[in-house]
Structures are given as structure tokens and as C-alpha cells.
Enzyme design. Structure first.
Site, PDB file in Angstrom:
ATOM      1  N   CYS A  39       0.693  -1.172  -0.011  1.00 23.66           N
ATOM      2  CA  CYS A  39      -0.021   0.078  -0.081  1.00 23.66           C
ATOM      3  C   CYS A  39       0.942   1.264   0.053  1.00 23.66           C
ATOM      4  O   CYS A  39       0.251   2.354  -0.150  1.00 23.66           O
ATOM      5  CB  CYS A  39      -0.871   0.085   1.107  1.00 23.66           C
ATOM      6  N   ASN A  46     -10.183  -0.364  -0.008  1.00 22.04           N
ATOM      7  CA  ASN A  46      -8.671  -0.329   0.089  1.00 22.04           C
ATOM      8  C   ASN A  46      -8.286  -0.658  -1.396  1.00 22.04           C
ATOM      9  O   ASN A  46      -8.357  -1.985  -1.471  1.00 22.04           O
ATOM     10  CB  ASN A  46      -8.192  -0.664   1.333  1.00 22.04           C
ATOM     11  N   HIS A  69      -2.823   6.842   2.336  1.00 23.01           N
ATOM     12  CA  HIS A  69      -3.483   5.861   1.729  1.00 23.01           C
ATOM     13  C   HIS A  69      -4.893   5.643   2.396  1.00 23.01           C
ATOM     14  O   HIS A  69      -5.182   5.769   3.346  1.00 23.01           O
ATOM     15  CB  HIS A  69      -2.643   4.546   2.119  1.00 23.01           C
TER      16      HIS A  69
HETATM   17  N1  ACO Z   1     -18.296  -8.436   9.721  1.00 22.64           N
HETATM   18  C1  ACO Z   1     -19.030  -8.918  10.636  1.00 22.64           C
HETATM   19  N2  ACO Z   1     -18.215  -8.963  11.727  1.00 22.64           N
HETATM   20  C2  ACO Z   1     -16.897  -8.859  11.506  1.00 22.64           C
HETATM   21  C3  ACO Z   1     -16.126  -8.845  10.526  1.00 22.64           C
HETATM   22  C4  ACO Z   1     -16.982  -8.589   9.497  1.00 22.64           C
HETATM   23  N3  ACO Z   1     -16.495  -8.214   8.049  1.00 22.64           N
HETATM   24  N4  ACO Z   1     -14.787  -9.006  10.619  1.00 22.64           N
HETATM   25  C5  ACO Z   1     -14.606  -9.412  11.797  1.00 22.64           C
HETATM   26  N5  ACO Z   1     -15.880  -9.371  12.528  1.00 22.64           N
HETATM   27  C6  ACO Z   1     -15.923  -9.485  14.037  1.00 22.64           C
HETATM   28  C7  ACO Z   1     -14.915 -10.219  14.479  1.00 22.64           C
HETATM   29  O1  ACO Z   1     -14.988 -11.827  14.344  1.00 22.64           O
HETATM   30  C8  ACO Z   1     -15.093  -9.953  16.055  1.00 22.64           C
HETATM   31  O2  ACO Z   1     -16.029 -10.565  16.534  1.00 22.64           O
HETATM   32  P1  ACO Z   1     -16.025 -11.218  17.907  1.00 22.64           P
HETATM   33  O3  ACO Z   1     -15.701 -10.271  19.033  1.00 22.64           O
HETATM   34  O4  ACO Z   1     -17.140 -11.896  18.240  1.00 22.64           O
HETATM   35  O5  ACO Z   1     -14.479 -12.061  18.163  1.00 22.64           O
HETATM   36  C9  ACO Z   1     -15.375  -8.296  16.022  1.00 22.64           C
HETATM   37  O6  ACO Z   1     -15.829  -8.225  14.666  1.00 22.64           O
HETATM   38  C10 ACO Z   1     -14.273  -7.440  16.127  1.00 22.64           C
HETATM   39  O7  ACO Z   1     -13.227  -7.962  15.288  1.00 22.64           O
HETATM   40  P2  ACO Z   1     -11.841  -6.851  15.579  1.00 22.64           P
HETATM   41  O8  ACO Z   1     -10.992  -7.790  14.478  1.00 22.64           O
HETATM   42  O9  ACO Z   1     -11.489  -6.999  17.014  1.00 22.64           O
HETATM   43  O10 ACO Z   1     -12.447  -5.538  14.921  1.00 22.64           O
HETATM   44  P3  ACO Z   1     -11.743  -4.405  14.728  1.00 22.64           P
HETATM   45  O11 ACO Z   1     -12.250  -3.386  15.560  1.00 22.64           O
HETATM   46  O12 ACO Z   1     -10.287  -4.400  15.083  1.00 22.64           O
HETATM   47  O13 ACO Z   1     -11.539  -3.990  13.401  1.00 22.64           O
HETATM   48  C11 ACO Z   1     -10.516  -4.060  11.266  1.00 22.64           C
HETATM   49  C12 ACO Z   1     -11.260  -4.872  12.205  1.00 22.64           C
HETATM   50  C13 ACO Z   1     -11.582  -2.983  10.508  1.00 22.64           C
HETATM   51  C14 ACO Z   1      -9.737  -4.896  10.294  1.00 22.64           C
HETATM   52  C15 ACO Z   1      -9.478  -3.007  11.963  1.00 22.64           C
HETATM   53  O14 ACO Z   1      -8.506  -3.994  12.818  1.00 22.64           O
HETATM   54  C16 ACO Z   1      -8.603  -2.160  11.264  1.00 22.64           C
HETATM   55  O15 ACO Z   1      -9.191  -1.427  10.604  1.00 22.64           O
HETATM   56  N6  ACO Z   1      -7.375  -2.528  10.945  1.00 22.64           N
HETATM   57  C17 ACO Z   1      -6.477  -2.083  10.361  1.00 22.64           C
HETATM   58  C18 ACO Z   1      -6.314  -2.742   9.149  1.00 22.64           C
HETATM   59  C19 ACO Z   1      -6.385  -2.124   7.482  1.00 22.64           C
HETATM   60  O16 ACO Z   1      -7.079  -0.996   7.512  1.00 22.64           O
HETATM   61  N7  ACO Z   1      -5.835  -2.977   6.768  1.00 22.64           N
HETATM   62  C20 ACO Z   1      -5.856  -2.479   5.598  1.00 22.64           C
HETATM   63  C21 ACO Z   1      -4.797  -2.997   4.650  1.00 22.64           C
HETATM   64  S1  ACO Z   1      -3.351  -2.511   5.340  1.00 22.64           S
HETATM   65  C22 ACO Z   1      -3.050  -1.233   4.774  1.00 22.64           C
HETATM   66  O17 ACO Z   1      -3.705  -0.808   3.991  1.00 22.64           O
HETATM   67  C23 ACO Z   1      -2.116  -0.475   5.600  1.00 22.64           C
END
Ligand code: ACO
Length: 329
Positions: free
Chosen positions: A123, A286, A256
Site C-alpha cells: 500500500c 482499500n 492511503h
Molecule cells: N463483519 C462482521 N463482523 C466481523 C467482520 C465482518 N466483516 N470482521 C470481523 N468481525 C468480527 C470479529 O469476528 C469480532 O467478533 P468477536 O468479537 O465475536 O470475536 C469482531 O468483529 C471484532 O473484530 P476485530 O478484528 O477486533 O475488529 P476491529 O475493530 O479491530 O476491526 C479492522 C477490524 C477493521 C480490520 C481493524 O482492525 C482495522 O481497521 N485494522 C487496520 C487494518 C487495515 O485497514 N488494513 C488495510 C490493509 S493495511 C493497509 O492498507 C495499511
């Protein structure tokens, strides 16, 4: 030898999104058929994403790059044969080799023998590509560069993994950078820390004709989130200091487009008002290396970004890699 009054300037931008626009609800409906549960509400609340575009089965990264490049060439009003450097930032190339940049050169019908290569910094790829092209131009090696970010991330998504498959989309963005005695790219800063390689990776490779490991994207979302917020602030400050500017001098922040929460947190840390940040993640998802040039092109074409304004672009991604450039548009 580099001349102190030689700069690279953006003389045209372009972008392309594949026709298939998939809303969160469309995706949730598709995933439900295979027993994977998600919702528009969850995706919007956690990421700010409402829709993304997916390439058609026969559409490759170089095809998306071709459309975006043609738009940028048209906007710049140049003869494609004047392009003596093509850099494509991508982590989803058409092939292991030849590079997507070489395929793009051929599709554009450019036969001048100019240099063409890919950059793989996930990215951060477009930030790496801009910094590289700028250095080549300021060093006198090249005069006119086509710099592209293009991705078909839908090809490496595991649609049984709801924690990743809802985040990404396909697309391409391009800029033409040309040698000029007027300032354009004012500064760049690039970094990497390979010790974090496992938090965001596609850990598969081709060995004796078969894929070894996993060909799907894997991510530790929370680890990525924490690292991204930290390095995006640091690298922005570093690039601004190199350009002898402060965040108050920035007219447009183009981070990004991974996740609205990461983007807003970065803007707040830099004290850049949210209305001066270009946001396309809601409509594009993304798109990895394509996200910055896509957002740049949107804001140039809708008239927000004007000549003479300062634009800060910054990326962060797998590797781990991160980088920024300050551009006088
Ligand atoms: N739909 C519904 N529920 C979901 C989904 C989904 N698509 N994905 C995860 N969940 C659930 C999980 O199973 C979990 O359930 P549980 O509590 O029963 O176990 C709950 O949602 C929370 O999951 P987390 O992983 O803790 O959610 P979080 O608040 O951390 O959000 C996310 C996840 C959006 C990926 C976040 O960590 C994030 O934004 N990370 C940054 C990563 C990113 O943006 N990556 C892009 C690529 S990297 C880059 O471009 C730099």
C-alpha cells in the site's frame, strides 16, 4: 549529476475503476450464500467503506493501469512516446514476470525503449514510485515519467475470511511527472521495517508449478492499525520538515485510503482539518497502491486541488513499508 534547479512536476493525472461496483449489501448477500456473515453496518462503522469495485474475470492489473494511464496522458497533453520511464506500483501483477510496467508500455504502444519496472511496496507502493521517479528525473536520468498504482486485490482475497475480504477493492491511478525548473515534488521520505512482515502478507510462492503456502492475503488487523497510525504521523512530519513546511501549509492531505479511522486519526495528529483530507475509501475500499493516485485524480478533476497548492501524499502497507511526498501541484 543532479541540478539544484531541476524538479519533477505533476502535469497530468488519471484513474480507472472497473465497472462492477459492489456495495456492502451486495457483498454481504454474496458472502451469506457461502455461510459467511457480515453487514453493511459493521463494515461502515469499522472502516468507512460503503462500496468497492471488482475487476471482471478477464481484466488484469495492466488493463486497469492502461485506462488510468491513457487518462493521465490525455490530461497532460503529451505524446506517449515522450514517456521515457514507466513505474507501476503493484502487489498484484499480471505475472511473476515480465513486469506489469513492461506490459503497460506495450499496451500503450510506446516503442522508444524507455525504462519500465514495477515497485512492490504494497500500500506504500505509489509513495515509493513517486519518490523513485522524482529522483530519476531530478538526477537527469529521465525527463517524463508515467507513475502508476494499479491493483486487482480481489484476486488474492479469501472470500471465506470476513476480516479481510470486505476491506479491499480494485482500481488504478496514474500521474505524469515531467522535468521542470519550477518546483513540483518538494520532498519525499521512505521507510521499511521487515521485522513486521508477518502482520500483513500473502505468504505463498510458486514452486515447481504449484503454489506453496497461501496465495491469499493475511492480516492482523489490530497490529496493522496501531503501526499505521504511528508511522503515518511520523513520516508526514519528516517529509514536511524536508520541504521546510508545516502541517498548516498543507492544502490537501491524501493518505492511503485503507480505513477512515486510520485516516482521521492521522489528520487529527497532524492538526490538518478533516475537510482538507481527500477521502475516497468510502466508494473505492482499500485499493492498496492505487488508492493515493485514485484519490488524487478525483480531487484534481473535481477542482478541489488547484495549481500551486501543497499536497501531502502518504502511504503505509505490508513489508512493513511507509512513505510520504510533499508536492506543489
Ligand atoms: N463483519 C462482521 N463482523 C466481523 C467482520 C465482518 N466483516 N470482521 C470481523 N468481525 C468480527 C470479529 O469476528 C469480532 O467478533 P468477536 O468479537 O465475536 O470475536 C469482531 O468483529 C471484532 O473484530 P476485530 O478484528 O477486533 O475488529 P476491529 O475493530 O479491530 O476491526 C479492522 C477490524 C477493521 C480490520 C481493524 O482492525 C482495522 O481497521 N485494522 C487496520 C487494518 C487495515 O485497514 N488494513 C488495510 C490493509 S493495511 C493497509 O492498507 C495499511
Amino acid at each position: 549529476m543532479a541540478q539544484s534547479n531541476l524538479y519533477s512536476r505533476v502535469i497530468g493525472t488519471g484513474s480507472y475503476l472497473p465497472a462492477d461496483r459492489v456495495t456492502n449489501q451486495d457483498l454481504a448477500d454474496r458472502l451469506a450464500k457461502q455461510g459467511v456473515e457480515t453487514s453493511d453496518e459493521w463494515i461502515v462503522a469499522r472502516t468507512g467503506i460503503h462500496a468497492r469495485h471488482f475487476a471482471a474475470p478477464n481484466e488484469t492489473t495492466s488493463d486497469l493501469a492502461l485506462h488510468a494511464s491513457r487518462n493521465a496522458i490525455e490530461a497532460a497533453g503529451i505524446d506517449p512516446d515522450s514517456i521515457d520511464l514507466i513505474i507501476v506500483a503493484t502487489s498484484t501483477p499480471d505475472f511473476v514476470f515480465p513486469s506489469t510496467a513492461c506490459l503497460l508500455q506495450n499496451k500503450l504502444g510506446i516503442k522508444n525503449g524507455g525504462a519500465a519496472f514495477d515497485i512492490q511496496a504494497v500500500c506504500s507502493g505509489f509513495a515509493y514510485a513517486v519518490a523513485t521517479a522524482d529522483s530519476f528525473i531530478r538526477g537527469g536520468m529521465n525527463r517524463t515519467a508515467l507513475v502508476v498504482g494499479a491493483e486487482t486485490f480481489s484476486r488474492i482475497l479469501d472470500f471465506n475470511d470476513r476480516t479481510t475480504c470486505v476491506l479491499f477493492g480494485d482500481g488504478a491511478g496514474a500521474v505524469i511527472l515531467q522535468a521542470s525548473d519550477e518546483p513540483g515534488v518538494l520532498s519525499s521520505a521512505l521507510h521499511a521495517d521487515g521485522s513486521h512482515s508477518s502482520i500483513l502478507c500473502t505468504p505463498g510462492n510458486v514452486n515447481k508449478g504449484v503454489i506453496e503456502g497461501s496465495a491469499f492475503l493475511h492480516m492482523d488487523g489490530q497490529a496493522v492499525f496501531k503501526l499505521a497510525v504511528k508511522v503515518l504521523e511520523k513520516v508526514a512530519v519528516e517529509a514536511l520538515e524536508k520541504a521546510r513546511l508545516t502541517p498548516g501549509d498543507i492544502d490537501w492531505l491524501i493518505p492511503h485510503q485503507a480505513n477512515i479511522r486510520i485516516m482521521e486519526s492521522t489528520a487529527k495528529k497532524l492538526h490538518v482539518p478533516l475537510e482538507r483530507m481527500v477521502v475516497t475509501v468510502g466508494e473505492h475500499g482499500n485499493t492498496s497502491a492505487a488508492s493515493i493516485p485514485l484519490a488524487l485524480d478525483v480531487a484534481v478533476r473535481d477542482g478541489r486541488i488547484k495549481r500551486g497548492q501543497h499536497v501531502l501524499i502518504e502511504g503505509v502497507g505490508g513489508g512493513f513499508t511507509w512513505g510520504a511526498s510533499v508536492i506543489r501541484y
